[in-house]
Design an enzyme around this catalytic site. Structure first.
Site, PDB file in Angstrom:
ATOM      1  N   ARG A 262       0.842  -1.193   0.000  1.00  0.00           N
ATOM      2  CA  ARG A 262       0.000   0.000   0.000  1.00  0.00           C
ATOM      3  C   ARG A 262       0.875   1.241   0.000  1.00  0.00           C
ATOM      4  O   ARG A 262       1.876   1.312   0.706  1.00  0.00           O
ATOM      5  CB  ARG A 262      -0.930   0.019   1.213  1.00  0.00           C
ATOM      6  CG  ARG A 262      -2.017  -1.045   1.138  1.00  0.00           C
ATOM      7  CD  ARG A 262      -2.973  -0.963   2.310  1.00  0.00           C
ATOM      8  NE  ARG A 262      -3.944  -2.056   2.262  1.00  0.00           N
ATOM      9  CZ  ARG A 262      -4.725  -2.401   3.269  1.00  0.00           C
ATOM     10  NH1 ARG A 262      -4.657  -1.754   4.399  1.00  0.00           N
ATOM     11  NH2 ARG A 262      -5.587  -3.400   3.138  1.00  0.00           N
ATOM     12  N   ARG A 277       2.539   1.010  10.394  1.00  0.00           N
ATOM     13  CA  ARG A 277       1.979   1.397   9.096  1.00  0.00           C
ATOM     14  C   ARG A 277       3.105   1.350   8.058  1.00  0.00           C
ATOM     15  O   ARG A 277       3.920   2.259   7.974  1.00  0.00           O
ATOM     16  CB  ARG A 277       1.372   2.803   9.175  1.00  0.00           C
ATOM     17  CG  ARG A 277       0.517   3.168   7.973  1.00  0.00           C
ATOM     18  CD  ARG A 277      -0.082   4.550   8.138  1.00  0.00           C
ATOM     19  NE  ARG A 277      -1.004   4.629   9.264  1.00  0.00           N
ATOM     20  CZ  ARG A 277      -2.293   4.294   9.211  1.00  0.00           C
ATOM     21  NH1 ARG A 277      -2.812   3.852   8.081  1.00  0.00           N
ATOM     22  NH2 ARG A 277      -3.059   4.405  10.275  1.00  0.00           N
ATOM     23  N   GLU A 349      -6.530  -1.027  15.502  1.00  0.00           N
ATOM     24  CA  GLU A 349      -7.123  -1.989  14.571  1.00  0.00           C
ATOM     25  C   GLU A 349      -6.122  -3.059  14.153  1.00  0.00           C
ATOM     26  O   GLU A 349      -4.981  -2.763  13.797  1.00  0.00           O
ATOM     27  CB  GLU A 349      -7.617  -1.258  13.326  1.00  0.00           C
ATOM     28  CG  GLU A 349      -8.242  -2.186  12.292  1.00  0.00           C
ATOM     29  CD  GLU A 349      -8.051  -1.696  10.868  1.00  0.00           C
ATOM     30  OE1 GLU A 349      -7.983  -2.561   9.964  1.00  0.00           O
ATOM     31  OE2 GLU A 349      -7.941  -0.481  10.653  1.00  0.00           O
ATOM     32  N   SER A 352     -10.267  -5.973  10.017  1.00  0.00           N
ATOM     33  CA  SER A 352     -11.578  -5.478   9.598  1.00  0.00           C
ATOM     34  C   SER A 352     -12.274  -6.625   8.887  1.00  0.00           C
ATOM     35  O   SER A 352     -11.726  -7.191   7.937  1.00  0.00           O
ATOM     36  CB  SER A 352     -11.443  -4.285   8.648  1.00  0.00           C
ATOM     37  OG  SER A 352     -11.101  -3.113   9.348  1.00  0.00           O
ATOM     38  N   ARG A 391       1.086  -6.364  12.748  1.00  0.00           N
ATOM     39  CA  ARG A 391       0.423  -5.751  13.903  1.00  0.00           C
ATOM     40  C   ARG A 391       0.249  -6.759  15.029  1.00  0.00           C
ATOM     41  O   ARG A 391       0.295  -6.394  16.212  1.00  0.00           O
ATOM     42  CB  ARG A 391      -0.916  -5.153  13.485  1.00  0.00           C
ATOM     43  CG  ARG A 391      -0.741  -3.935  12.593  1.00  0.00           C
ATOM     44  CD  ARG A 391      -1.985  -3.092  12.467  1.00  0.00           C
ATOM     45  NE  ARG A 391      -1.699  -1.870  11.721  1.00  0.00           N
ATOM     46  CZ  ARG A 391      -2.486  -0.803  11.663  1.00  0.00           C
ATOM     47  NH1 ARG A 391      -3.640  -0.821  12.329  1.00  0.00           N
ATOM     48  NH2 ARG A 391      -2.151   0.263  10.967  1.00  0.00           N
TER      49      ARG A 391
END
Length: 430
Positions: A262, A277, A349, A352, A391
């Site tokens: 990403r 991130r 988070e 999801s 994560r």
């Protein structure tokens, strides 16, 4: 993508659904394009009928020896042929404009999704585990003594720039063990089929899951047109693109461990410290393909699969329902699972889990044939992280850290770590 017939039938309902997601009414623009497209198609069909009729009369005029009528009809056929070609081209252009507009409109939220503007309006529905009480100030993952030898941001920056990390030794093995643990749990206990997928895909695959056209800047494209996947949701979901499945084949439940890429466009200055991130990271993804009447139950099942990973690892978490303003583009409803990070003193988070309904299926033209008969209908698609491996590594390190810089590791990982249950302050597994 949205069903144009549903918009025609109830434009007010469609605009009300958009308003819940903070968007202005779009049905007038959509219906104007749809009307123009249909008018061009009708005009092309009328001209084609006239061309066909004239073509039949040409032979008759020739047989009668009526040269003048023969030439008139031949000219009419040529004229109508050119008109049909022009009108079909114009209809195709209108259709492309309508498709582009529909492709850029997010999915409609389910009625029970809470209204809201951003993450502050999300609603917590579950909390598991109690955050540990420390008798020292807990550090973030990259500042733990035992982690530092195995987490190298400087060398990664030399190789690739910012937002990359190079893992070594015990930390690299721990990262790998987490992915293997997740895959084995999902395949042996949760009924998912392990699937190894490419990380380079054609543009159609990105369109199919809704990553294009709206979010092109969030992903990387190669010079020859391939796209690097932002998650294996893209590849797993597109395995049924263009297919008509038998209902007996559903549900299809898949999991994959892949590299993900990403650009993190728009996140400048956000979570720059550590490996929270990154431009390149790993995820164990879950994707389900279901019938419409089972997709909501499947959403709950997938959420439990993701939660089970954290429970086995003893990591406190909470689960929230995202509000309309915080939901992803393709979702009808999303559960975010947030793991406790003591180094940041907050929940962050880690997964999801979303039900997309037929939104992606329409884009991919993925359908199934009902067992009781009837014409094929669109499948429903779901996706969720099970989990983000990096994560999860952060959470294991921060929650297990000790005052001396060592880390106590979850016992559930021992089989994948040669029996080791601790990362020493010197960075070794014991």
């Amino acid at each position: 993508m949205h069903d144009i017939r549903a918009i025609r039938d109830n434009p007010a309902q469609f605009d009300a659904a958009l308003a819940r997601r903070g968007l202005s009414p779009l049905s007038p623009k959509i219906l104007a394009l749809d009307e123009a497209r249909r008018a061009k198609i009708l005009a092309a069909e009328t001209a084609q009928a006239a061309q066909n009729a004239a073509s039949k009369e040409v032979g008759a005029a020739k047989a009668k020896g009526d040269e003048a009528e023969f030439e008139r009809l031949r000219a009419l056929v040529a004229e109508k042929k050119a008109e049909v070609a022009r009108l079909n081209e114009e209809a195709a252009a209108e259709n492309a404009r309508l498709r582009d507009l529909l492709m850029g409109i997010p999915n409609q939220a389910l009625p029970d999704v809470p209204d809201g503007a951003d993450e502050n309006d999300n609603v917590e529905i579950r909390r598991w585990g109690e955050p540990r009480e420390f008798d020292f100030t807990p550090r973030e993952h990259f500042d733990i003594a035992g982690v530092k030898p195995g987490m190298d941001f400087e060398t990664a920056a030399k190789l690739s720039g910012s937002r990359f990390v190079l893992l070594r030794g015990a930390v690299a093995r721990l990262h790998r063990a987490l992915a293997q643990f997740m895959l084995d749990l999902h395949t042996t206990e949760h009924g998912l089929t392990e699937t190894m997928t490419p990380v380079l895909v054609k543009e159609d695959a990105m369109y199919g899951t809704g990553n294009l056209p709206k979010f092109g800047e969030d992903s990387y494209q190669t010079t020859n047109g391939w796209w690097l996947i932002p998650t294996s949701e893209v590849t797993l979901t597109n395995t049924v693109a263009g297919d008509v499945l038998d209902e007996t084949q559903l549900p299809i439940r898949m999991t994959s461990h892949t590299q993900c890429f990403r650009s993190e466009a728009g996140s400048a200055g956000k979570d720059t410290a550590g490996m929270l991130r990154q431009h390149q990271f790993e995820k164990v993804e879950m994707v389900s393909i279901t019938t419409p009447d089972t997709s909501l139950a499947e959403h709950e099942r997938m959420t439990k699969c993701a939660q089970a990973v954290l429970e086995r690892l003893g990591l406190p978490y909470r689960t929230v329902v995202l509000c309309t303003g915080d939901m992803g583009f393709g979702a009808r409803k999303t559960h975010d699972i947030e793991v406790w990070l003591p180094g940041q003193n907050k929940y962050r988070e880690i997964s999801s889990v979303s039900v997309c309904g037929d939104f992606q299926a329409r884009r991919m033209n993925a359908r199934y044939r009902p067992g009781g008969g009837g014409k094929p209908d669109f499948v429903h698609t779901l996706n969720g992280s099970g989990l983000a491996v990096g994560r999860c590594l952060i959470a294991v390190l921060e929650n297990g850290q000790q005052a001396d810089g060592s880390v106590d590791l979850p016992g559930a990982l021992a089989p994948w770590l040669g029996g080791a249950k601790k990362l020493t302050a010197e960075g070794a597994l014991v």
